[in-house]
Every structure is written in C-alpha cells, then in structure tokens.
Design a protein around this motif. Sequence first.
Motif, PDB file in Angstrom:
ATOM      1  N   ILE A 209      52.724   5.901  18.852  1.00  0.00           N
ATOM      2  CA  ILE A 209      51.659   6.251  19.532  1.00  0.00           C
ATOM      3  C   ILE A 209      51.853   6.208  20.900  1.00  0.00           C
ATOM      4  CG2 ILE A 209      49.096   5.761  20.353  1.00  0.00           C
ATOM      5  CD1 ILE A 209      48.242   5.060  17.709  1.00  0.00           C
ATOM      6  N   ALA A 210      52.092   7.672  21.627  1.00  0.00           N
ATOM      7  CA  ALA A 210      52.903   7.922  22.959  1.00  0.00           C
ATOM      8  C   ALA A 210      51.745   7.849  24.008  1.00  0.00           C
ATOM      9  CB  ALA A 210      53.716   9.059  22.774  1.00  0.00           C
ATOM     10  N   PRO A 211      51.765   7.102  25.113  1.00  0.00           N
ATOM     11  CA  PRO A 211      50.920   7.303  26.109  1.00  0.00           C
ATOM     12  C   PRO A 211      51.650   8.458  27.090  1.00  0.00           C
ATOM     13  CG  PRO A 211      51.692   5.263  26.135  1.00  0.00           C
ATOM     14  CD  PRO A 211      52.519   5.970  24.926  1.00  0.00           C
ATOM     15  N   LEU A 212      50.834   9.178  27.478  1.00  0.00           N
ATOM     16  CA  LEU A 212      51.178  10.531  28.425  1.00  0.00           C
ATOM     17  C   LEU A 212      50.189  10.301  29.698  1.00  0.00           C
ATOM     18  CD1 LEU A 212      51.285  13.269  25.631  1.00  0.00           C
ATOM     19  CD2 LEU A 212      53.066  11.912  26.432  1.00  0.00           C
ATOM     20  N   ARG A 213      50.997  10.646  30.744  1.00  0.00           N
ATOM     21  CA  ARG A 213      49.955  10.553  31.919  1.00  0.00           C
ATOM     22  C   ARG A 213      49.448  11.635  32.280  1.00  0.00           C
ATOM     23  NH1 ARG A 213      53.926   9.167  35.787  1.00  0.00           N
ATOM     24  NH2 ARG A 213      53.979  11.328  36.632  1.00  0.00           N
ATOM     25  N   ALA A 299      48.989  10.044  18.644  1.00  0.00           N
ATOM     26  CA  ALA A 299      50.036   9.932  17.470  1.00  0.00           C
ATOM     27  C   ALA A 299      50.858  11.346  17.617  1.00  0.00           C
ATOM     28  CB  ALA A 299      49.138   9.785  16.052  1.00  0.00           C
ATOM     29  N   PRO A 300      52.110  11.006  16.517  1.00  0.00           N
ATOM     30  CA  PRO A 300      52.801  12.092  16.314  1.00  0.00           C
ATOM     31  C   PRO A 300      52.276  13.608  16.268  1.00  0.00           C
ATOM     32  CG  PRO A 300      53.809  10.382  15.335  1.00  0.00           C
ATOM     33  CD  PRO A 300      52.500   9.840  15.821  1.00  0.00           C
ATOM     34  N   ASP A 301      51.098  13.573  15.148  1.00  0.00           N
ATOM     35  CA  ASP A 301      50.461  14.704  15.073  1.00  0.00           C
ATOM     36  C   ASP A 301      49.257  15.198  16.042  1.00  0.00           C
ATOM     37  OD1 ASP A 301      48.890  12.830  13.942  1.00  0.00           O
ATOM     38  OD2 ASP A 301      48.705  13.763  12.053  1.00  0.00           O
ATOM     39  N   ARG A 302      49.080  14.281  17.008  1.00  0.00           N
ATOM     40  CA  ARG A 302      47.970  14.416  17.786  1.00  0.00           C
ATOM     41  C   ARG A 302      46.659  14.449  17.264  1.00  0.00           C
ATOM     42  NH1 ARG A 302      50.523  16.313  23.143  1.00  0.00           N
ATOM     43  NH2 ARG A 302      48.395  16.947  23.853  1.00  0.00           N
ATOM     44  N   LEU A 303      46.537  13.892  16.177  1.00  0.00           N
ATOM     45  CA  LEU A 303      45.275  13.482  15.669  1.00  0.00           C
ATOM     46  C   LEU A 303      44.999  11.866  15.633  1.00  0.00           C
ATOM     47  CD1 LEU A 303      45.148  15.555  12.456  1.00  0.00           C
ATOM     48  CD2 LEU A 303      44.209  16.267  14.712  1.00  0.00           C
ATOM     49  N   PRO A 304      43.738  11.382  15.696  1.00  0.00           N
ATOM     50  CA  PRO A 304      43.435   9.938  15.980  1.00  0.00           C
ATOM     51  C   PRO A 304      43.669   9.411  14.531  1.00  0.00           C
ATOM     52  CG  PRO A 304      41.511  11.401  15.579  1.00  0.00           C
ATOM     53  CD  PRO A 304      42.466  12.401  15.688  1.00  0.00           C
ATOM     54  N   VAL A 305      43.910   7.939  14.898  1.00  0.00           N
ATOM     55  CA  VAL A 305      43.901   7.142  13.508  1.00  0.00           C
ATOM     56  C   VAL A 305      42.948   6.182  13.261  1.00  0.00           C
ATOM     57  CG1 VAL A 305      46.017   5.793  12.603  1.00  0.00           C
ATOM     58  CG2 VAL A 305      46.464   7.185  14.588  1.00  0.00           C
ATOM     59  N   TYR A 306      42.300   6.356  12.062  1.00  0.00           N
ATOM     60  CA  TYR A 306      41.276   5.512  11.819  1.00  0.00           C
ATOM     61  C   TYR A 306      41.230   4.982  10.496  1.00  0.00           C
ATOM     62  CZ  TYR A 306      39.094   8.934  15.085  1.00  0.00           C
ATOM     63  OH  TYR A 306      38.483   9.834  15.906  1.00  0.00           O
ATOM     64  N   GLY A 307      41.236   3.643  10.354  1.00  0.00           N
ATOM     65  CA  GLY A 307      41.288   2.709   9.038  1.00  0.00           C
ATOM     66  C   GLY A 307      42.254   1.869   8.960  1.00  0.00           C
ATOM     67  N   PHE A 318      41.955   2.047  15.156  1.00  0.00           N
ATOM     68  CA  PHE A 318      40.942   2.946  15.838  1.00  0.00           C
ATOM     69  C   PHE A 318      41.771   3.432  17.203  1.00  0.00           C
ATOM     70  CE2 PHE A 318      36.521   3.935  17.745  1.00  0.00           C
ATOM     71  CZ  PHE A 318      36.597   5.152  16.624  1.00  0.00           C
ATOM     72  N   ALA A 319      42.800   4.277  16.916  1.00  0.00           N
ATOM     73  CA  ALA A 319      43.413   4.392  18.186  1.00  0.00           C
ATOM     74  C   ALA A 319      43.970   5.834  18.155  1.00  0.00           C
ATOM     75  CB  ALA A 319      44.593   3.511  18.180  1.00  0.00           C
ATOM     76  N   GLY A 320      44.853   6.314  19.056  1.00  0.00           N
ATOM     77  CA  GLY A 320      45.345   7.738  19.152  1.00  0.00           C
ATOM     78  C   GLY A 320      44.188   8.655  19.806  1.00  0.00           C
ATOM     79  N   GLN A 321      43.623   8.088  20.640  1.00  0.00           N
ATOM     80  CA  GLN A 321      42.159   8.898  20.940  1.00  0.00           C
ATOM     81  C   GLN A 321      42.545   9.951  21.776  1.00  0.00           C
ATOM     82  OE1 GLN A 321      39.542   8.076  19.494  1.00  0.00           O
ATOM     83  NE2 GLN A 321      39.633   5.934  19.045  1.00  0.00           N
ATOM     84  N   GLY A 322      43.691  10.156  22.112  1.00  0.00           N
ATOM     85  CA  GLY A 322      44.395  11.472  22.938  1.00  0.00           C
ATOM     86  C   GLY A 322      43.411  11.743  24.222  1.00  0.00           C
ATOM     87  N   ALA A 354      38.207  12.333   6.159  1.00  0.00           N
ATOM     88  CA  ALA A 354      38.827  11.122   6.820  1.00  0.00           C
ATOM     89  C   ALA A 354      40.333  10.916   6.381  1.00  0.00           C
ATOM     90  CB  ALA A 354      38.271   9.791   6.173  1.00  0.00           C
ATOM     91  N   SER A 355      40.763  11.702   5.527  1.00  0.00           N
ATOM     92  CA  SER A 355      42.374  11.710   5.225  1.00  0.00           C
ATOM     93  C   SER A 355      42.920  12.179   6.386  1.00  0.00           C
ATOM     94  CB  SER A 355      42.672  12.329   3.906  1.00  0.00           C
ATOM     95  OG  SER A 355      42.472  13.610   4.023  1.00  0.00           O
ATOM     96  N   LEU A 356      42.370  13.318   7.119  1.00  0.00           N
ATOM     97  CA  LEU A 356      43.123  13.605   8.191  1.00  0.00           C
ATOM     98  C   LEU A 356      43.635  12.723   9.307  1.00  0.00           C
ATOM     99  CD1 LEU A 356      40.889  16.883   9.173  1.00  0.00           C
ATOM    100  CD2 LEU A 356      43.381  16.971   8.295  1.00  0.00           C
ATOM    101  N   TYR A 357      42.572  11.521   9.439  1.00  0.00           N
ATOM    102  CA  TYR A 357      42.817  10.869  10.276  1.00  0.00           C
ATOM    103  C   TYR A 357      43.493   9.390   9.892  1.00  0.00           C
ATOM    104  CZ  TYR A 357      39.231  14.257  11.742  1.00  0.00           C
ATOM    105  OH  TYR A 357      38.908  15.468  11.935  1.00  0.00           O
ATOM    106  N   ALA A 358      43.787   9.163   8.737  1.00  0.00           N
ATOM    107  CA  ALA A 358      44.271   7.996   8.049  1.00  0.00           C
ATOM    108  C   ALA A 358      45.537   7.378   8.482  1.00  0.00           C
ATOM    109  CB  ALA A 358      44.019   8.221   6.462  1.00  0.00           C
ATOM    110  N   PRO A 359      45.548   6.204   8.520  1.00  0.00           N
ATOM    111  CA  PRO A 359      46.965   5.503   9.077  1.00  0.00           C
ATOM    112  C   PRO A 359      48.060   5.967   7.823  1.00  0.00           C
ATOM    113  CG  PRO A 359      45.254   3.965   9.011  1.00  0.00           C
ATOM    114  CD  PRO A 359      44.513   5.092   8.559  1.00  0.00           C
ATOM    115  N   ASP A 360      47.764   5.944   6.547  1.00  0.00           N
ATOM    116  CA  ASP A 360      48.801   6.183   5.605  1.00  0.00           C
ATOM    117  C   ASP A 360      49.385   7.559   5.778  1.00  0.00           C
ATOM    118  OD1 ASP A 360      46.756   7.660   4.252  1.00  0.00           O
ATOM    119  OD2 ASP A 360      46.618   6.262   2.621  1.00  0.00           O
TER     120      ASP A 360
END
Length: 363
Positions: A209-213, A299-307, A318-322, A354-360
């Motif tokens: 998960i990359a922080p971008l200013r 996250a690398p695919d720019r979608l959030p990560v939930y679960g 519950f991260a990668g909120q871009g 939800a699978s679009l945003y799943a950590p796995d």
Amino acid sequence: MIYDFAITGAGIAGASIAAELAEGGARVVVLEAEDAPGYHATGRSAAFWEECYGGPELVPLTLASGPYLRDHGFLTQRGALYIGRDADEPKLHGFLNRFAETGATIERLERGPLEAKLPGLREEWTGAIWEPACADIDVAGLHQHYLSRARKAGAKIVCRARLRQAKRREAVWNLRTVGLSFDAATLVNSAGAWADGVAKLVGAEPLSIAPLRRTVVQLRLAAPPPPDLPLTLDISGRFYFKPEAGRLWLSPHDEEPSQPCDAAPEELAVAEAIARLEEVVDWQVEAVERKWAGLRSFAPDRLPVYGYDPQVEGFAWFAGQGGFGIQTSPAAARLAGQLLLNNVRDAMTEGLDASLYAPDRFS
Ligand SMILES: Cc1cc2nc3c(=O)[nH]c(=O)nc-3n(C[C@H](O)[C@H](O)[C@H](O)COP(=O)(O)OP(=O)(O)OC[C@H]3O[C@@H](n4cnc5c(N)ncnc54)[C@H](O)[C@@H]3O)c2cc1C
C-alpha cells in the motif's frame, strides 16, 4: 477486558468501521497515534463526492454511499466537468465508454454549454463530460458523525496511542502503545499511509500500500470564482479546481511517492498548479492563501482492501482508501463491518462485489 476489535487509526476509515462494528454489538477500541482523530489524510481532503472518481470498480461503492450522505445532510450539489482540448477528443470519448455501464450520470458537453458553466475558459478547451450529481462533502461533519455513532454504541477512542507492538496468544492480541496495553480478539488495520507498517507489526505480509502525496492550494483571485462553479477536472489528470467560500481550491493532481509521514506541500507542486490553471482560464491569481498536502494510499491495483487477512488469524484490513475514502465511507464501512461480523448484506451493500476488494486477491 478483551475487546472484540481493536482498530488502528481514527481517520474516516477507523471511525466509520468502529461505528459499524460497535453498533453490530462488538466491544471496540480505536487506537489513534495523534493527539486528535483526523490529523492526516481525512483532515486534508478536497471534500468532493464524484461518481466516476477512482475508476469504474469504485463507482458501486460511491453510488451506494450517496443516499446515506445525502439523507444525513453531508452533501451539497455542485456538478463536475472533465474538460479537454481538441486533441483530448479520444480521452473524452473513452471516458464516456468506460463509465457507460456503471450507473454514473454523465453526458457530453460541447464548447457552448461548457463556456456557460466555466466563464473565462480559454478557447482551446473545446469539450467536456458533465456530471451533474457531483457534490461537496462536509468531511469534518461526516467524520464527527462516525466518531459520535461509535462512541454512542460503546466504542472507546484513545488518542496518543500509536500501536507499537502486537503479540498473539491463545487467540487474543496483546497490543502495546507507549504506556498502554489492550487485549483484543481481532486487530483492524485502518492506519492509512501506515497500513503496511501495521501489517509488519503483526507478522502479516504487507500489501504494498503506497502513500502518494497530493497537494492543494487555496487561491485568492482578483474576481472571486462563482459559488456555483462546477468542480473542474482535466480529462488528462493534470489539475482540478473548485470554489470554496469565495476562494479557489486548486490541485496539480500530483502523486509523488512518499514515506508515511506528516506530508507537507512542495513549492514546485504549488507553482505547477498555478501554471496549469493559467493554461485553462484567464482568471488573475492574487495570492496563495493556504497550501497543504496529504497522503493518498493505494494498493497496487488502486482498489481498497476490506476483510480478513488470508494468512494471519485475527487480523483484518480496512485500508488502501486512495483518493476516495471519504466519498465511499458509508458503503465501505457497512460492507467491511458485515464481512468482519459475518453478517448478511443489507440494502446498502447487496449490490457490491466484495471479492474486488478482498485482501486475498493479492495472494
Ligand atoms: C489532498 C487530498 C484530497 C483528497 N480529496 C478527497 C475527496 O475529495 N474525496 C474523497 O472521498 N477522498 C479524498 N481524499 C482521500 C481521503 O482523504 C482518504 O481516502 C481518507 O481520508 C483515508 O482515510 P484513512 O482513515 O484511511 O486515513 P487517515 O485519515 O490518514 O487515517 C489514518 C490514521 O491512522 C493513524 N495511525 C497510523 N499508524 C498508527 C498506529 N501504528 N497506531 C495508531 N494509529 C495509527 C494515523 O495517525 C491516522 O490518523 C483526498 C486525500 C488527499 C490527501
């Protein structure tokens, strides 16, 4: 006392998931590193709800969040324009195609109606996409709303409590901050730009998960911008601007990789923002009144990560909120709460995949 959930971070993500979990009957504690909630990305946003922002896979979360935000009085209608020059015609066309099936309300505008919405527009800007539903968000009000919902449902919010150590024994985390210790069955990672660091603390695989200013400046113009000026974005992603209380908020749409930190604006980004504005309109800039920067974490695919994390027991993301964490917060938190509590979906979340945003998805 053993909490059901400890949540790291009290930005919009931590506050909203805390409200959902506590109202679902869980015992919740939120650990926030700073003196007060909302100091980082949440307190630095450009405060808009824009249906297409973040791409087609984000639209369902944004649309599902709209009614909640509207019904609770957090949205003020503004409208948005994605503008382009003649050479940008394929981009405008591509944008319409990309979002055609998403449910976002968008339409093509030619120069005449575009000029009427954006006075002072230079002549080379010839076309636009118009998104009437775009709105300003009362971010501070929304954040307080979630903190208050969480507290009313019994959640404890502890500031100056940076999580430094996590050890798991017999299905319980012992979580240490400087001078404080908490026990919880599940740790929820809502640490924004620090999300990968929190994963490392618990021995989980970081998700890159990359922080971008991102920089925003507040400008005083010789003539104040019309209060009903739409949010105006470049179809090529080089700027956006909107009026705010007689001033103009302008961003060069920068995405500078950063360490997790208290982000500050760079002079170069401020100068670039103004130079780009001057390419678009003939408005006279009198002063830079304020400037700030914040970290948008992807996250690398720019979608959030939930679960739940696929490997580490009792650890959830519950991260990668871009750049969309405010506008998607109602549906995102509702969905993540349902996933963590193993509850059934409701009207707000039933259409979400939800699978679009799943950590796995990264495993
Ligand atoms: C300039 C800018 C403009 C934006 N504009 C918009 C917009 O118009 N609309 C929109 O929807 N979104 C926008 N965003 C994105 C939005 O602000 C973010 O997606 C959202 O605020 C992320 O919330 P968060 O809670 O995940 O992160 P944050 O608000 O950063 O919260 C994370 C919290 O975790 C805490 N923390 C970190 N590590 C620890 C630890 N170890 N222990 C305890 N606490 C910890 C931090 O102190 C922080 O308070 C914008 C962002 C920026 C920077």
